[in-house]
Design an enzyme around this catalytic site. Structure first.
Site, PDB file in Angstrom:
ATOM      1  N   ASP A   1      -0.334  23.405   5.391  1.00 32.55           N
ATOM      2  CA  ASP A   1      -1.182  23.002   6.522  1.00 32.55           C
ATOM      3  C   ASP A   1      -1.548  24.197   7.407  1.00 32.55           C
ATOM      4  O   ASP A   1      -2.670  24.290   7.897  1.00 32.55           O
ATOM      5  CB  ASP A   1      -0.483  21.932   7.365  1.00 32.55           C
ATOM      6  CG  ASP A   1      -0.347  20.621   6.612  1.00 32.55           C
ATOM      7  OD1 ASP A   1      -1.033  20.459   5.583  1.00 32.55           O
ATOM      8  OD2 ASP A   1       0.446  19.765   7.038  1.00 32.55           O
TER       9      ASP A   1
ATOM     10  N   LEU B   1     -12.485   0.942 -25.563  1.00 31.56           N
ATOM     11  CA  LEU B   1     -11.717   0.984 -26.802  1.00 31.56           C
ATOM     12  C   LEU B   1     -11.335  -0.417 -27.248  1.00 31.56           C
ATOM     13  O   LEU B   1     -11.145  -1.312 -26.437  1.00 31.56           O
ATOM     14  CB  LEU B   1     -10.428   1.778 -26.585  1.00 31.56           C
ATOM     15  CG  LEU B   1     -10.575   3.246 -26.218  1.00 31.56           C
ATOM     16  CD1 LEU B   1      -9.198   3.844 -25.964  1.00 31.56           C
ATOM     17  CD2 LEU B   1     -11.303   3.997 -27.311  1.00 31.56           C
TER      18      LEU B   1
ATOM     19  N   ASP C   1      -3.642   3.240 -16.007  1.00 30.57           N
ATOM     20  CA  ASP C   1      -4.133   2.011 -15.415  1.00 30.57           C
ATOM     21  C   ASP C   1      -4.838   2.362 -14.109  1.00 30.57           C
ATOM     22  O   ASP C   1      -4.274   2.274 -13.037  1.00 30.57           O
ATOM     23  CB  ASP C   1      -2.930   1.083 -15.158  1.00 30.57           C
ATOM     24  CG  ASP C   1      -3.346  -0.363 -15.166  1.00 30.57           C
ATOM     25  OD1 ASP C   1      -4.521  -0.627 -15.471  1.00 30.57           O
ATOM     26  OD2 ASP C   1      -2.503  -1.221 -14.867  1.00 30.57           O
TER      27      ASP C   1
ATOM     28  N   LYS D   1      -6.069   8.629 -31.004  1.00 29.96           N
ATOM     29  CA  LYS D   1      -7.363   9.209 -31.348  1.00 29.96           C
ATOM     30  C   LYS D   1      -7.247  10.034 -32.620  1.00 29.96           C
ATOM     31  O   LYS D   1      -6.248  10.742 -32.803  1.00 29.96           O
ATOM     32  CB  LYS D   1      -7.836  10.155 -30.236  1.00 29.96           C
ATOM     33  CG  LYS D   1      -8.076   9.501 -28.895  1.00 29.96           C
ATOM     34  CD  LYS D   1      -8.365  10.566 -27.839  1.00 29.96           C
ATOM     35  CE  LYS D   1      -8.602   9.908 -26.476  1.00 29.96           C
ATOM     36  NZ  LYS D   1      -8.654  10.898 -25.398  1.00 29.96           N
TER      37      LYS D   1
ATOM     38  N   LYS E   1      -1.726  -1.626 -26.508  1.00 25.15           N
ATOM     39  CA  LYS E   1      -1.336  -2.202 -25.213  1.00 25.15           C
ATOM     40  C   LYS E   1       0.156  -2.473 -25.172  1.00 25.15           C
ATOM     41  O   LYS E   1       0.693  -3.020 -26.124  1.00 25.15           O
ATOM     42  CB  LYS E   1      -2.062  -3.531 -25.008  1.00 25.15           C
ATOM     43  CG  LYS E   1      -3.556  -3.389 -24.820  1.00 25.15           C
ATOM     44  CD  LYS E   1      -3.864  -2.917 -23.429  1.00 25.15           C
ATOM     45  CE  LYS E   1      -5.021  -3.705 -22.841  1.00 25.15           C
ATOM     46  NZ  LYS E   1      -5.338  -3.222 -21.492  1.00 25.15           N
TER      47      LYS E   1
ATOM     48  N   CYS F   1      21.283 -12.371  13.926  1.00 25.90           N
ATOM     49  CA  CYS F   1      21.934 -12.425  15.250  1.00 25.90           C
ATOM     50  C   CYS F   1      21.541 -13.662  16.044  1.00 25.90           C
ATOM     51  O   CYS F   1      21.968 -13.840  17.193  1.00 25.90           O
ATOM     52  CB  CYS F   1      21.607 -11.162  16.041  1.00 25.90           C
ATOM     53  SG  CYS F   1      19.879 -11.076  16.546  1.00 25.90           S
TER      54      CYS F   1
ATOM     55  N   CYS G   1      12.713  -9.357  15.487  1.00 28.20           N
ATOM     56  CA  CYS G   1      13.929  -9.565  16.272  1.00 28.20           C
ATOM     57  C   CYS G   1      14.020  -8.378  17.216  1.00 28.20           C
ATOM     58  O   CYS G   1      14.066  -7.237  16.767  1.00 28.20           O
ATOM     59  CB  CYS G   1      15.159  -9.614  15.355  1.00 28.20           C
ATOM     60  SG  CYS G   1      16.721  -9.435  16.243  1.00 28.20           S
TER      61      CYS G   1
HETATM   62 ZN   LIG Z   1      18.556 -10.067  14.892  1.00 29.82          ZN
END
Ligand SMILES: [Zn+2]
Length: 757
Positions: A62, A108, A187, A366, A390, A487, A509
């Site tokens: 950075d 494919l 995917d 291939k 697959k 609690c 909570c």
């Molecule tokens: Zn709690």
């Protein structure tokens, strides 16, 4: 320039840039610096995004990036379109132009078992005229059916399927070579990139296969993809490559976490997130989606001297090698002799699927020889020379039996689905995330429903949707609880984020002393991303809190042998190891402590930025909110949250106790580098060291250009182990990483003339 030179140059630039505010005082000096910064930043991006092996800390990257940006804003004439600062187009893209692919992107055909793979092979042999269509090939089809999923162990010389004899069988094929290449099938979303004169000039989506959308501005945000490549060095004038944009699983988790925090519905899976992101009209927003990519095919290539590319790159694997040498992210690939060998490789991919950093849904097989590919050509729908294999889907339907409640570190109470056990891609699951109550109500998920669940990698599985058609009459609506399950204090709804009244609401909570929150806070403090205390996981945190041995994170440092030895599953050795791990954590860098404190929105990266800026927890605690807000990437909301945390008397008391208990509150001054003798070495120190402290050893390594990290991985080059070394030593041995004793480490340093004292 080779990577060693670039690594040295990186260090030199960092030394020059750190703490020097009047860089580029005149135009000539600025031009020189810009010319040095651009290749170094490109190199660092490649190390980080393609090799997944960062050379410097995020914050150092950075710093260099901001220096370049600053110089370019002062001297706009120095901006080059391929500068790393120019990846993100500012402003909206009104509409995407349609572009025609240089060759069609056709999909494919699929196979799901060995028999279908063998049939694919038989049809290739028919098309090449090796097998006579009719009786001869019918006989082989019958044999494929009879064999089913059985691999042939020892085959006769002329067996069509076997690995070992395939080479012999096809030698008289008029030169046709039938080796196959196996790659993972990602995917994600298909992309096509066009490079001319070394520069990326167009990035397109798959579209209908013939025409796609011009999404160049969005593609440029993908840092794994080079904006320039040295094509001319290889005599290439124009090249179109194909690949897949993906989101790595760890990034996917972050994207979804950010969305839930911002009150948006999380993405169902990385694929949907990725495809959706490429269609966004704001490249700045696309950049937030942390896209990555793999490139696996050259679909078009034009050589300067007019040679047919097949002459120079006759195999698909030659082309993958070329792509890799040009700096593209190329998938791991493996050539195989014979069709049964491809199945073996596909099985290997299926087995390691869960340990990958990204999602795959199968493999691609291939024909490796490009001339043979061309001879085979395509049908109207699919190429004849490639096929997908697959592997089992990781979606399934099952019954939602009940809803369990989970109380998080910040008190957020979220529903968890308790499911009828179901196998998802080889793992049986019985619990899945439901994100939050408003989303459950929006999706109308009821207890008793049949639901669709999905699992992506190691990410916790989640419920995608309900199937109302299969709803039994007794199904009951999910009602958010009124009290905390831990609690029993009354729960409150967070104010929803602007514009989202449904999914933005989180039930919370607000009792800071709630036991579940305590356990989660302590677990977070000890976790790998924070204080990294070995052997201190969720079960340990719950046990210690349950036995009233600790109430807050400072109490961890008060634990004694007498207290922990009687605990369940605790023996003398494990107790000693735990106490040693706790003791070592006192000396962690400040950003780890800051991350561990669990201040809202302060993750690893923010903590690192803050600690580099302020150098100590004390200085940060004293800093005015306005001051913190000015740091790049922090902003007013975050600054206010940090400042409020430090003003809270309870936080102040906690910090005071941590300090008294010997936890480090400031980072040492960064020594400048003495040499690069240890460049490229990645050390892990483990066990107890007697002749020097771990801190001293790590400093020496860094001083001479090496890296010291906390955990052993494949990238570790050396492990220094003292007495009592445990799991890290075992891991190093299993990965065959050289292990040295303390004395061997000193001798090793001595060969470089380095003295640790
Ligand atoms: Zn709690």
């Amino acid at each position: 320039m080779d990577s060693t030179k670039l690594a040295v140059r990186t260090q030199a630039l960092l030394t020059k840039v750190k703490g020097n505010s009047d860089l580029g005082a005149d135009a000539r000096e600025a031009a020189e610096l810009v010319a040095e910064l651009q290749p170094v930043l490109r190199f660092l991006e490649h190390r980080y995004y393609v090799e997944q092996d960062p050379l410097v800390a995020d914050i150092e990257y950075d710093t260099l990036f901001r220096t370049l940006k600053d110089l370019e804003s002062r001297y706009p004439e120095l901006i080059h379109p391929d500068s790393p600062t120019q990846r993100i187009h500012q402003g909206l893209i009104e509409s995407f132009d349609k572009v025609e692919h240089l060759t069609p992107m056709i999909s494919l055909d699929n196979t799901t078992n060995l028999e279908e793979l063998r049939l694919f092979h038989i049809s290739i042999l028919e098309n090449l005229g090796v097998l006579q269509a009719g009786n001869e090939s019918q006989a082989w089809r019958t044999r494929a059916k009879d064999l089913g999923d059985t691999l042939i162990e020892s085959a006769p010389q002329d067996d069509l399927f076997s690995e070992s004899t395939a080479g012999d069988l096809f030698t008289n094929l008029d030169g046709a070579d039938l080796r196959y290449n196996v790659e993972p099938k990602f995917d994600g979303a298909g992309i096509a990139l066009l490079y001319e004169n070394n520069a990326l000039i167009r990035g397109a989506s798959r579209g209908n296969g013939r025409m796609g959308d011009d999404i160049t501005a969005n593609i440029r945000t993908i840092r794994a993809l080079p904006l320039t490549v040295p094509l001319q060095d290889h005599g290439i004038v124009r090249m179109e490559v194909r690949g897949e944009a993906i989101i790595r699983l760890s990034d996917f988790e972050k994207v979804n976490e950010r969305r839930t925090q911002a009150g948006e519905a999380p993405f169902a899976n990385p694929r949907n997130a990725c495809a959706g992101s490429l269609r966004l009209q704001d490249p700045t927003e696309v950049d937030q989606r942390m896209l990555s990519a793999f490139i696996y095919h050259i679909s078009y290539m034009e050589l300067a001297d007019g040679t047919d590319p097949i002459q120079r790159y006759p195999k698909h694997t030659d082309r993958l090698e070329l792509l890799q040498s040009l700096g593209f992210p190329v998938p791991e690939y493996g050539p195989s002799d014979g069709i049964d060998g491809t199945y073996r490789l596909c099985q290997e991919w299926a087995e390691k699927r869960d340990s990958l950093a990204y999602e795959i849904d199968g493999c691609v097989i291939k024909v490796d020889d490009v001339a043979t590919q061309e001879q085979l050509g395509s049908t109207a729908h699919h190429p004849r020379w490639a096929v997908a294999y697959k592997i089992a889907a990781r979606q399934s339907t099952t019954r939602l039996l009940d809803i369990e409640l989970n109380v998080g570190r910040t008190g957020a109470v979220t529903p968890v689905a308790h499911l009828e056990p179901v196998a998802l891609g080889g793992v049986v699951i019985s619990r899945a995330s439901l994100f939050n109550f408003p989303l459950v109500q929006k999706l109308d998920i009821r207890v008793g429903d049949t639901v669709l669940v999905e699992r992506a990698g190691d990410v916790i599985p989640h419920v995608v949707k309900t199937i109302p058609d299969l709803r039994p009459p007794e199904a009951t609506a999910v009602i958010p609880p009124e009290e905390c399950p831990s609690c029993q204090s009354e729960l409150v709804w967070d104010e929803p984020a602007a514009g989202d009244e449904v999914t933005g609401k989180v039930l919370r909570c607000v009792n800071y002393r709630c036991e579940s929150q305590r356990v989660e806070r302590i677990r977070h403090f000890a976790s790998r991303g924070a204080m990294d205390i070995d052997g201190f996981g969720e079960a340990m945190a719950a046990q210690l809190v349950g036995a009233a041995l600790i109430r807050d994170v400072a109490d961890i440092f008060t634990l004694t042998m007498e207290q922990i030895l009687p605990l369940e599953r605790m023996a003398q050795t494990s107790a000693e190891n735990l106490l040693r791990a706790i003791d070592e954590a006192r000396d962690r860098p400040c950003w780890r402590l800051l991350t561990g404190l669990g201040i809202r929105h302060v993750g690893t990266k923010v903590a690192q930025v803050l600690c580099t800026t302020y150098g100590s927890i004390h200085a940060l605690a004293e800093a005015p909110s306005d001051d913190i807000a000015e740091i790049d990437g922090i902003g007013t909301v975050l600054a206010a949250s940090i400042s409020a945390w430090f003003r809270n008397p309870e936080s102040q008391a906690l910090l005071e106790r941590l300090k008294t208990l010997g936890v480090r509150m400031e980072d040492p001054e960064q020594p400048s580098q003495a040499s690069d003798a240890l460049a490229g070495e990645i050390f892990v120190f483990t066990g107890s060291l007697e002749r020097f402290s771990r801190q001293e050893a790590e400093t020496v390594v860094a001083l001479h250009g090496g890296k010291a990290v906390g955990s052993v991985s494949k990238k570790t080059t050396r492990v220094v182990a003292g007495p009592g070394a445990g799991s890290k030593l075992r891991k190093a041995e299993s990965l065959s990483i050289p292990v040295m004793s303390e004395q061997e480490f000193l001798d090793y340093l001595d060969t470089y003339g380095i003295d640790i004292s």
